[in-house]
Motif scaffolding. Structure first.
Motif, PDB file in Angstrom:
ATOM      1  N   PHE A 289       0.187   4.129  -7.627  1.00 53.18           N
ATOM      2  CA  PHE A 289       0.591   5.491  -7.274  1.00 53.18           C
ATOM      3  C   PHE A 289       0.708   6.426  -8.473  1.00 53.18           C
ATOM      4  O   PHE A 289       1.033   7.589  -8.344  1.00 53.18           O
TER       5      PHE A 289
ATOM      6  N   ILE B 164       4.048   8.972  -1.217  1.00 49.88           N
ATOM      7  CA  ILE B 164       3.278   8.414  -2.324  1.00 49.88           C
ATOM      8  C   ILE B 164       3.357   6.892  -2.329  1.00 49.88           C
ATOM      9  O   ILE B 164       2.342   6.211  -2.390  1.00 49.88           O
TER      10      ILE B 164
ATOM     11  N   SER C  45       0.317   4.188  -1.251  1.00 55.79           N
ATOM     12  CA  SER C  45      -0.183   3.175  -2.173  1.00 55.79           C
ATOM     13  C   SER C  45      -0.122   1.800  -1.526  1.00 55.79           C
ATOM     14  O   SER C  45      -1.027   0.978  -1.680  1.00 55.79           O
TER      15      SER C  45
END
Ligand SMILES: [Zn+2]
Length: 357
Positions: free
Chosen positions: A280, A348, A352
Protein backbone atom coordinates in the motif's frame (compact mmCIF):
# COMPACT_ATOMS: atom_id res chain seq x y z
CA UNK A 1 30.32 1.32 -26.45
CA UNK A 2 28.00 1.02 -23.51
CA UNK A 3 30.95 0.39 -21.28
CA UNK A 4 32.62 3.50 -22.60
CA UNK A 5 29.91 5.79 -21.31
CA UNK A 6 29.40 4.07 -17.98
CA UNK A 7 29.95 6.43 -15.09
CA UNK A 8 30.98 5.30 -11.64
CA UNK A 9 28.23 6.37 -9.28
CA UNK A 10 29.08 9.48 -7.33
CA UNK A 11 32.08 10.33 -9.50
CA UNK A 12 30.60 11.55 -12.76
CA UNK A 13 32.82 12.71 -15.60
CA UNK A 14 34.56 15.25 -13.41
CA UNK A 15 32.54 18.04 -15.01
CA UNK A 16 31.54 20.68 -12.52
CA UNK A 17 27.95 21.21 -11.53
CA UNK A 18 27.75 24.87 -12.52
CA UNK A 19 24.82 25.67 -10.24
CA UNK A 20 26.75 24.46 -7.20
CA UNK A 21 29.96 26.09 -8.34
CA UNK A 22 28.17 29.44 -8.66
CA UNK A 23 26.80 29.03 -5.15
CA UNK A 24 30.32 28.35 -3.86
CA UNK A 25 31.55 31.52 -5.64
CA UNK A 26 28.70 33.51 -4.16
CA UNK A 27 29.69 32.16 -0.75
CA UNK A 28 33.14 33.65 -1.29
CA UNK A 29 31.57 37.12 -1.47
CA UNK A 30 29.67 36.44 1.71
CA UNK A 31 32.82 35.22 3.43
CA UNK A 32 34.74 38.33 2.38
CA UNK A 33 31.91 40.49 3.63
CA UNK A 34 32.29 38.93 7.08
CA UNK A 35 36.04 38.58 7.28
CA UNK A 36 37.01 41.93 5.71
CA UNK A 37 34.44 44.01 7.50
CA UNK A 38 36.62 47.14 7.43
CA UNK A 39 37.14 47.23 3.68
CA UNK A 40 35.55 50.04 1.72
CA UNK A 41 33.03 48.00 -0.27
CA UNK A 42 31.67 46.40 2.93
CA UNK A 43 31.33 49.86 4.50
CA UNK A 44 29.38 50.96 1.42
CA UNK A 45 27.06 47.96 1.74
CA UNK A 46 26.56 48.74 5.43
CA UNK A 47 25.56 52.31 4.60
CA UNK A 48 23.05 51.11 1.98
CA UNK A 49 21.49 48.15 3.77
CA UNK A 50 22.37 48.65 7.43
CA UNK A 51 24.76 46.89 9.78
CA UNK A 52 22.40 44.07 10.72
CA UNK A 53 21.61 43.18 7.10
CA UNK A 54 25.30 42.89 6.27
CA UNK A 55 26.03 40.70 9.30
CA UNK A 56 23.00 38.50 8.81
CA UNK A 57 23.30 38.29 5.06
CA UNK A 58 20.55 40.25 3.45
CA UNK A 59 17.23 38.87 4.52
CA UNK A 60 16.56 41.04 7.54
CA UNK A 61 13.28 42.37 6.28
CA UNK A 62 11.41 42.36 3.04
CA UNK A 63 12.05 46.03 2.25
CA UNK A 64 15.78 45.53 2.47
CA UNK A 65 15.38 42.44 0.29
CA UNK A 66 13.26 44.26 -2.29
CA UNK A 67 15.48 47.27 -2.76
CA UNK A 68 18.57 45.14 -3.19
CA UNK A 69 20.14 44.14 -6.48
CA UNK A 70 19.67 40.56 -7.68
CA UNK A 71 23.20 39.88 -6.39
CA UNK A 72 22.15 41.08 -2.94
CA UNK A 73 18.99 38.96 -3.02
CA UNK A 74 20.95 35.87 -4.02
CA UNK A 75 23.29 36.55 -1.11
CA UNK A 76 20.25 36.76 1.16
CA UNK A 77 18.98 33.39 0.05
CA UNK A 78 22.42 31.91 0.60
CA UNK A 79 21.96 32.53 4.30
CA UNK A 80 18.34 31.65 4.76
CA UNK A 81 17.28 28.06 5.13
CA UNK A 82 13.63 28.91 4.43
CA UNK A 83 14.23 29.71 0.84
CA UNK A 84 14.47 26.36 -0.81
CA UNK A 85 17.05 23.93 -2.01
CA UNK A 86 20.65 24.50 -0.94
CA UNK A 87 19.82 27.75 0.76
CA UNK A 88 21.16 28.47 4.21
CA UNK A 89 24.12 26.10 3.75
CA UNK A 90 26.50 29.01 4.19
CA UNK A 91 25.25 30.07 7.62
CA UNK A 92 25.38 26.50 8.79
CA UNK A 93 29.08 26.36 7.96
CA UNK A 94 30.13 29.58 9.60
CA UNK A 95 30.83 30.34 13.25
CA UNK A 96 31.87 33.44 15.05
CA UNK A 97 34.83 33.67 17.36
CA UNK A 98 34.09 36.27 20.00
CA UNK A 99 36.46 37.83 22.46
CA UNK A 100 35.47 41.49 22.76
CA UNK A 101 32.66 40.96 25.23
CA UNK A 102 34.60 39.95 28.27
CA UNK A 103 38.05 39.48 29.73
CA UNK A 104 40.41 36.85 31.10
CA UNK A 105 40.78 36.82 34.89
CA UNK A 106 43.43 34.42 36.23
CA UNK A 107 43.05 32.23 33.19
CA UNK A 108 39.24 32.13 33.41
CA UNK A 109 37.04 33.90 30.87
CA UNK A 110 34.41 36.29 32.31
CA UNK A 111 31.65 37.67 30.14
CA UNK A 112 31.14 41.44 30.46
CA UNK A 113 28.03 42.30 28.53
CA UNK A 114 27.35 45.99 27.96
CA UNK A 115 23.75 46.92 27.31
CA UNK A 116 22.71 50.07 25.50
CA UNK A 117 19.99 50.76 28.08
CA UNK A 118 19.57 49.72 31.67
CA UNK A 119 17.56 46.55 31.96
CA UNK A 120 14.08 46.11 33.37
CA UNK A 121 13.69 43.72 36.25
CA UNK A 122 11.91 41.12 34.11
CA UNK A 123 14.69 41.23 31.54
CA UNK A 124 17.25 40.21 34.16
CA UNK A 125 15.88 36.64 34.13
CA UNK A 126 16.42 36.48 30.39
CA UNK A 127 19.98 37.72 30.83
CA UNK A 128 20.62 34.94 33.35
CA UNK A 129 19.33 32.37 30.87
CA UNK A 130 21.62 33.87 28.23
CA UNK A 131 24.63 33.79 30.57
CA UNK A 132 23.95 30.16 31.41
CA UNK A 133 23.96 29.40 27.71
CA UNK A 134 27.14 31.29 26.85
CA UNK A 135 28.96 29.74 29.78
CA UNK A 136 28.92 26.49 27.83
CA UNK A 137 31.06 28.13 25.15
CA UNK A 138 34.75 27.58 25.81
CA UNK A 139 37.03 30.36 24.65
CA UNK A 140 40.63 29.85 23.60
CA UNK A 141 43.28 32.18 25.00
CA UNK A 142 45.22 34.15 22.40
CA UNK A 143 42.84 33.52 19.54
CA UNK A 144 41.76 36.57 17.59
CA UNK A 145 38.08 37.35 17.12
CA UNK A 146 36.80 36.50 13.73
CA UNK A 147 34.81 34.13 11.62
CA UNK A 148 35.39 30.45 11.24
CA UNK A 149 34.45 28.22 8.32
CA UNK A 150 33.76 24.98 10.17
CA UNK A 151 34.10 22.71 7.13
CA UNK A 152 37.79 23.45 6.70
CA UNK A 153 40.52 22.39 9.12
CA UNK A 154 42.13 25.85 8.95
CA UNK A 155 38.77 27.55 9.40
CA UNK A 156 39.03 29.50 6.15
CA UNK A 157 36.46 29.55 3.40
CA UNK A 158 37.52 28.43 -0.04
CA UNK A 159 35.40 27.89 -3.15
CA UNK A 160 36.89 24.43 -3.56
CA UNK A 161 35.92 23.40 -0.04
CA UNK A 162 32.44 24.95 -0.26
CA UNK A 163 31.83 23.16 -3.56
CA UNK A 164 32.63 19.86 -1.83
CA UNK A 165 30.24 20.71 1.03
CA UNK A 166 27.48 21.48 -1.45
CA UNK A 167 28.12 18.32 -3.43
CA UNK A 168 27.85 16.21 -0.30
CA UNK A 169 24.66 17.93 0.68
CA UNK A 170 23.17 17.18 -2.71
CA UNK A 171 24.21 13.55 -2.63
CA UNK A 172 23.30 12.78 0.95
CA UNK A 173 20.08 14.69 1.35
CA UNK A 174 18.63 14.73 -2.08
CA UNK A 175 19.70 11.59 -3.85
CA UNK A 176 17.17 9.56 -1.87
CA UNK A 177 14.41 12.13 -2.40
CA UNK A 178 14.84 12.14 -6.15
CA UNK A 179 15.05 8.40 -6.40
CA UNK A 180 11.81 8.01 -4.46
CA UNK A 181 10.17 10.89 -6.27
CA UNK A 182 10.80 9.59 -9.79
CA UNK A 183 9.78 6.02 -8.94
CA UNK A 184 6.43 7.06 -7.51
CA UNK A 185 3.31 5.90 -9.32
CA UNK A 186 1.72 9.29 -9.93
CA UNK A 187 1.29 11.12 -13.26
CA UNK A 188 4.38 12.93 -14.57
CA UNK A 189 2.65 16.26 -14.05
CA UNK A 190 2.61 15.68 -10.27
CA UNK A 191 6.16 14.34 -10.21
CA UNK A 192 7.42 17.39 -12.08
CA UNK A 193 5.62 19.71 -9.74
CA UNK A 194 7.14 17.95 -6.71
CA UNK A 195 10.55 18.11 -8.33
CA UNK A 196 10.19 21.85 -8.87
CA UNK A 197 9.28 22.18 -5.22
CA UNK A 198 12.42 20.23 -4.23
CA UNK A 199 14.68 22.49 -6.26
CA UNK A 200 13.00 25.72 -5.13
CA UNK A 201 11.50 26.33 -8.57
CA UNK A 202 7.81 26.77 -7.73
CA UNK A 203 6.91 30.42 -8.45
CA UNK A 204 5.91 31.42 -4.94
CA UNK A 205 5.93 35.14 -4.28
CA UNK A 206 9.35 35.02 -2.62
CA UNK A 207 10.78 33.08 -5.56
CA UNK A 208 9.35 35.64 -7.99
CA UNK A 209 10.78 38.46 -5.90
CA UNK A 210 14.16 36.78 -5.86
CA UNK A 211 14.14 36.59 -9.65
CA UNK A 212 13.40 40.29 -9.81
CA UNK A 213 9.69 40.06 -10.79
CA UNK A 214 8.69 42.30 -7.94
CA UNK A 215 6.91 45.02 -9.88
CA UNK A 216 3.91 42.88 -10.75
CA UNK A 217 3.49 41.58 -7.19
CA UNK A 218 1.10 43.27 -4.78
CA UNK A 219 3.13 41.82 -1.90
CA UNK A 220 5.45 38.96 -1.04
CA UNK A 221 3.20 37.76 1.78
CA UNK A 222 1.68 34.29 1.85
CA UNK A 223 -1.58 33.96 -0.11
CA UNK A 224 -3.04 31.79 2.67
CA UNK A 225 -2.31 33.63 5.92
CA UNK A 226 -1.15 37.02 4.59
CA UNK A 227 1.20 37.31 7.56
CA UNK A 228 4.55 35.84 6.59
CA UNK A 229 6.69 35.75 3.46
CA UNK A 230 5.52 33.24 0.89
CA UNK A 231 8.52 30.94 0.56
CA UNK A 232 7.95 27.36 -0.62
CA UNK A 233 8.51 25.89 2.81
CA UNK A 234 6.13 28.36 4.36
CA UNK A 235 3.37 28.03 1.78
CA UNK A 236 3.32 24.25 1.68
CA UNK A 237 4.36 23.24 5.17
CA UNK A 238 4.79 25.79 7.93
CA UNK A 239 1.96 28.23 7.23
CA UNK A 240 -0.62 27.75 9.99
CA UNK A 241 -3.28 27.06 7.33
CA UNK A 242 -1.37 24.51 5.26
CA UNK A 243 -0.16 22.95 8.52
CA UNK A 244 -3.82 22.51 9.51
CA UNK A 245 -4.41 20.73 6.19
CA UNK A 246 -1.62 18.23 6.86
CA UNK A 247 -2.82 17.68 10.41
CA UNK A 248 -6.42 17.13 9.26
CA UNK A 249 -5.28 14.77 6.54
CA UNK A 250 -3.17 12.71 8.92
CA UNK A 251 -5.92 12.58 11.52
CA UNK A 252 -8.08 10.77 8.92
CA UNK A 253 -5.44 8.05 8.98
CA UNK A 254 -5.16 8.08 12.76
CA UNK A 255 -1.75 9.76 12.65
CA UNK A 256 -0.79 12.57 15.03
CA UNK A 257 2.69 13.95 14.56
CA UNK A 258 4.74 17.12 14.53
CA UNK A 259 5.62 17.80 10.93
CA UNK A 260 8.95 18.87 9.46
CA UNK A 261 9.15 22.26 7.83
CA UNK A 262 11.02 21.66 4.60
CA UNK A 263 10.03 19.86 1.41
CA UNK A 264 12.63 17.12 1.62
CA UNK A 265 12.10 16.24 5.26
CA UNK A 266 8.32 16.47 4.92
CA UNK A 267 8.45 14.07 1.98
CA UNK A 268 10.63 11.60 3.91
CA UNK A 269 8.52 11.96 7.04
CA UNK A 270 5.36 11.17 5.04
CA UNK A 271 7.16 8.18 3.57
CA UNK A 272 7.58 6.64 7.04
CA UNK A 273 4.38 7.75 8.73
CA UNK A 274 1.97 5.07 7.55
CA UNK A 275 4.20 2.01 7.52
CA UNK A 276 6.25 0.94 4.56
CA UNK A 277 4.53 -2.27 3.47
CA UNK A 278 5.10 -2.54 -0.25
CA UNK A 279 1.50 -3.26 -1.16
CA UNK A 280 0.00 0.00 0.00
CA UNK A 281 2.96 2.31 0.13
CA UNK A 282 2.65 3.70 -3.38
CA UNK A 283 -0.98 4.56 -2.65
CA UNK A 284 0.02 6.30 0.53
CA UNK A 285 2.68 8.34 -1.29
CA UNK A 286 0.16 9.32 -3.94
CA UNK A 287 -1.62 11.28 -1.24
CA UNK A 288 1.50 13.39 -0.57
CA UNK A 289 1.79 14.39 -4.22
CA UNK A 290 -1.93 15.17 -4.41
CA UNK A 291 -1.76 17.29 -1.25
CA UNK A 292 1.04 19.60 -2.43
CA UNK A 293 -0.57 19.87 -5.85
CA UNK A 294 -3.97 20.71 -4.33
CA UNK A 295 -2.44 23.32 -2.01
CA UNK A 296 -0.92 24.98 -5.07
CA UNK A 297 -4.27 24.93 -6.93
CA UNK A 298 -6.04 26.43 -3.93
CA UNK A 299 -3.34 29.08 -3.54
CA UNK A 300 -3.72 30.11 -7.20
CA UNK A 301 -7.49 30.20 -6.90
CA UNK A 302 -7.18 32.52 -3.91
CA UNK A 303 -4.87 34.86 -5.82
CA UNK A 304 -6.55 34.86 -9.22
CA UNK A 305 -10.24 34.36 -8.30
CA UNK A 306 -9.98 36.26 -5.04
CA UNK A 307 -11.49 33.37 -3.08
CA UNK A 308 -10.46 32.59 0.48
CA UNK A 309 -9.09 29.64 2.39
CA UNK A 310 -11.58 27.13 3.83
CA UNK A 311 -10.16 24.01 5.39
CA UNK A 312 -13.19 21.85 4.45
CA UNK A 313 -12.97 22.88 0.80
CA UNK A 314 -9.26 22.15 0.64
CA UNK A 315 -9.85 18.74 2.22
CA UNK A 316 -12.60 18.04 -0.31
CA UNK A 317 -10.24 18.86 -3.21
CA UNK A 318 -7.52 16.62 -1.78
CA UNK A 319 -9.99 13.79 -1.19
CA UNK A 320 -11.43 14.06 -4.67
CA UNK A 321 -8.07 14.17 -6.48
CA UNK A 322 -6.71 11.30 -4.38
CA UNK A 323 -9.78 9.16 -5.00
CA UNK A 324 -9.70 9.87 -8.76
CA UNK A 325 -6.04 9.02 -9.01
CA UNK A 326 -6.17 5.89 -6.84
CA UNK A 327 -9.21 4.61 -8.76
CA UNK A 328 -7.48 5.17 -12.08
CA UNK A 329 -4.02 3.91 -11.17
CA UNK A 330 -4.47 1.01 -8.76
CA UNK A 331 -6.27 -2.09 -9.92
CA UNK A 332 -8.76 -3.25 -7.32
CA UNK A 333 -9.27 0.19 -5.80
CA UNK A 334 -13.01 0.23 -6.44
CA UNK A 335 -14.42 2.17 -3.54
CA UNK A 336 -17.10 4.79 -3.90
CA UNK A 337 -16.12 8.36 -3.14
CA UNK A 338 -18.23 8.18 0.03
CA UNK A 339 -16.47 5.05 1.23
CA UNK A 340 -13.15 6.78 0.61
CA UNK A 341 -14.08 9.92 2.49
CA UNK A 342 -15.59 7.89 5.33
CA UNK A 343 -12.53 5.81 5.99
CA UNK A 344 -9.55 6.33 3.64
CA UNK A 345 -7.22 4.36 5.87
CA UNK A 346 -9.20 1.13 5.58
CA UNK A 347 -9.73 1.68 1.82
CA UNK A 348 -5.99 1.65 1.30
CA UNK A 349 -5.27 -1.35 3.50
CA UNK A 350 -8.38 -3.32 2.40
CA UNK A 351 -7.52 -2.67 -1.22
CA UNK A 352 -3.98 -3.96 -0.70
CA UNK A 353 -5.34 -7.02 1.09
CA UNK A 354 -7.61 -7.82 -1.86
CA UNK A 355 -4.84 -7.24 -4.33
CA UNK A 356 -2.09 -9.20 -2.73
CA UNK A 357 -3.59 -11.14 0.15
ZN1 LIG B 1 1.04 31.62 5.41
Amino acid sequence: MERGVQVKRGRGFGVKNLGLFNLALLGKWRWRMLSSSESLWVKVLRSIYGVEAVVRGGLVDVECFKKGSSWWRDLGCLCNRDNGFNKGWFNEGVQRRVGSMGEWRNGVWCWLLNWRMSLFLWEQDEVNVLLNKVEEVSLVHGNEDGWLWVNDKNGTYSVRNAYKVLQNEVRNDNYLHYKRLWTSMVPSKLKCFAWRLFVGGVPTRMNLARRGNIGSLPSTLCAFCGELEESSDHLFFTCSLSYSVWQKLYSLFGIYSILPSSTGSNFLSHWHLFGEAKNFHQQWMTIWFVTIWSLWLVRNKIIFDESSFHLDEVMFIINLHSWNLLSARFKGFSFSFLEWVWNPSSCISYNSHRLYG
